[in-house]
Design a protein around this motif. Sequence first.
Motif, short mmCIF file in Angstrom:
data_model
loop_
_atom_site.label_atom_id
_atom_site.label_comp_id
_atom_site.label_asym_id
_atom_site.label_seq_id
_atom_site.Cartn_x
_atom_site.Cartn_y
_atom_site.Cartn_z
N ASP A 42 2.67 -7.60 17.03
CA ASP A 42 1.46 -8.43 17.17
C ASP A 42 0.37 -8.05 16.16
O ASP A 42 -0.39 -8.90 15.71
N ARG A 89 0.40 -9.98 12.89
CA ARG A 89 0.19 -11.44 12.92
C ARG A 89 -1.28 -11.79 12.88
O ARG A 89 -2.13 -11.00 13.28
N LEU A 131 -2.43 -14.37 14.58
CA LEU A 131 -2.69 -15.25 15.72
C LEU A 131 -3.45 -14.53 16.84
O LEU A 131 -2.84 -14.03 17.79
N LYS A 137 -5.90 -14.30 20.18
CA LYS A 137 -5.80 -15.08 21.43
C LYS A 137 -6.54 -16.41 21.35
O LYS A 137 -6.06 -17.45 21.77
N ALA A 153 -4.63 -18.81 19.28
CA ALA A 153 -3.44 -19.25 20.02
C ALA A 153 -3.81 -20.34 21.04
O ALA A 153 -3.06 -21.31 21.23
N GLU A 154 -4.98 -20.19 21.65
CA GLU A 154 -5.43 -21.21 22.61
C GLU A 154 -5.70 -22.54 21.89
O GLU A 154 -5.33 -23.61 22.38
N LEU A 172 3.56 -14.89 21.45
CA LEU A 172 2.25 -15.25 20.89
C LEU A 172 1.95 -16.75 20.98
O LEU A 172 0.84 -17.15 21.29
N ASN A 173 2.98 -17.57 20.70
CA ASN A 173 2.74 -19.03 20.63
C ASN A 173 2.72 -19.70 22.00
O ASN A 173 2.03 -20.69 22.19
#
Length: 165
Positions: A15, A18, A20, A22, A25-26, A53-54
């Motif tokens: 993680d 990456r 991305l 939170k 991601a939302e 994550l996705n």
Amino acid sequence: MKKSNYYDYIAQIYDQTRWLRKSVAEEVADFILELTCATPETSFLEPGVGTGLNVIPLVKRGYPVTGIDVSQEMLDQFRQKLNVTPVNLNLIHGDASQLAFPDNSFDVVLTVHMIHTVSDWRVFLDNIDRVLKSKGFYLNCQWITPPARREFEGYFRDIGIRFDL
Ligand SMILES: C[S@@+](CC[C@H](N)C(=O)[O-])C[C@H]1O[C@@H](n2cnc3c(N)ncnc32)[C@H](O)[C@@H]1O
């Protein structure tokens, strides 16, 4: 536990590699739900789901989500983010090259940075097409440069499917 692939070794730090966060991601989840005109029954499949994550925002919002990953360690990281595995989440440890689901099983199939890992991406896409419902969506996020990109776009052109960037 026996570590058998690259992702088993890097799962604990994956993680951190990456972009991305939170909140992003939302926002991505909002975008996906709007794009696919999702209803509470819309079902999602992510082959190569990794640490989730996705799809975690989709799981938390109650959508039925199935994730497959060949790395047990990545799936363990995914599970650790949730206090309990919710009933709307089905995590499968296995090779996603062959999708062992009946035809027309999912409304949305999502692949993110994983298509380069399957042995034959055309067979993989054929399988995605098979498990998708007739009005389903396939969403792919991947950096693909020419000439592979032309081949990839050609696959969709050849089977008469709209390819949007
Ligand atoms: C770059 S990571 C992407 C993870 C996740 N999709 C994301 O965007 O964070 C690739 C993932 O695909 C999984 N993977 C690679 N080949 C696979 C296969 N044949 N079947 C299932 N999972 C696979 C890896 O274990 C890893 O978790």
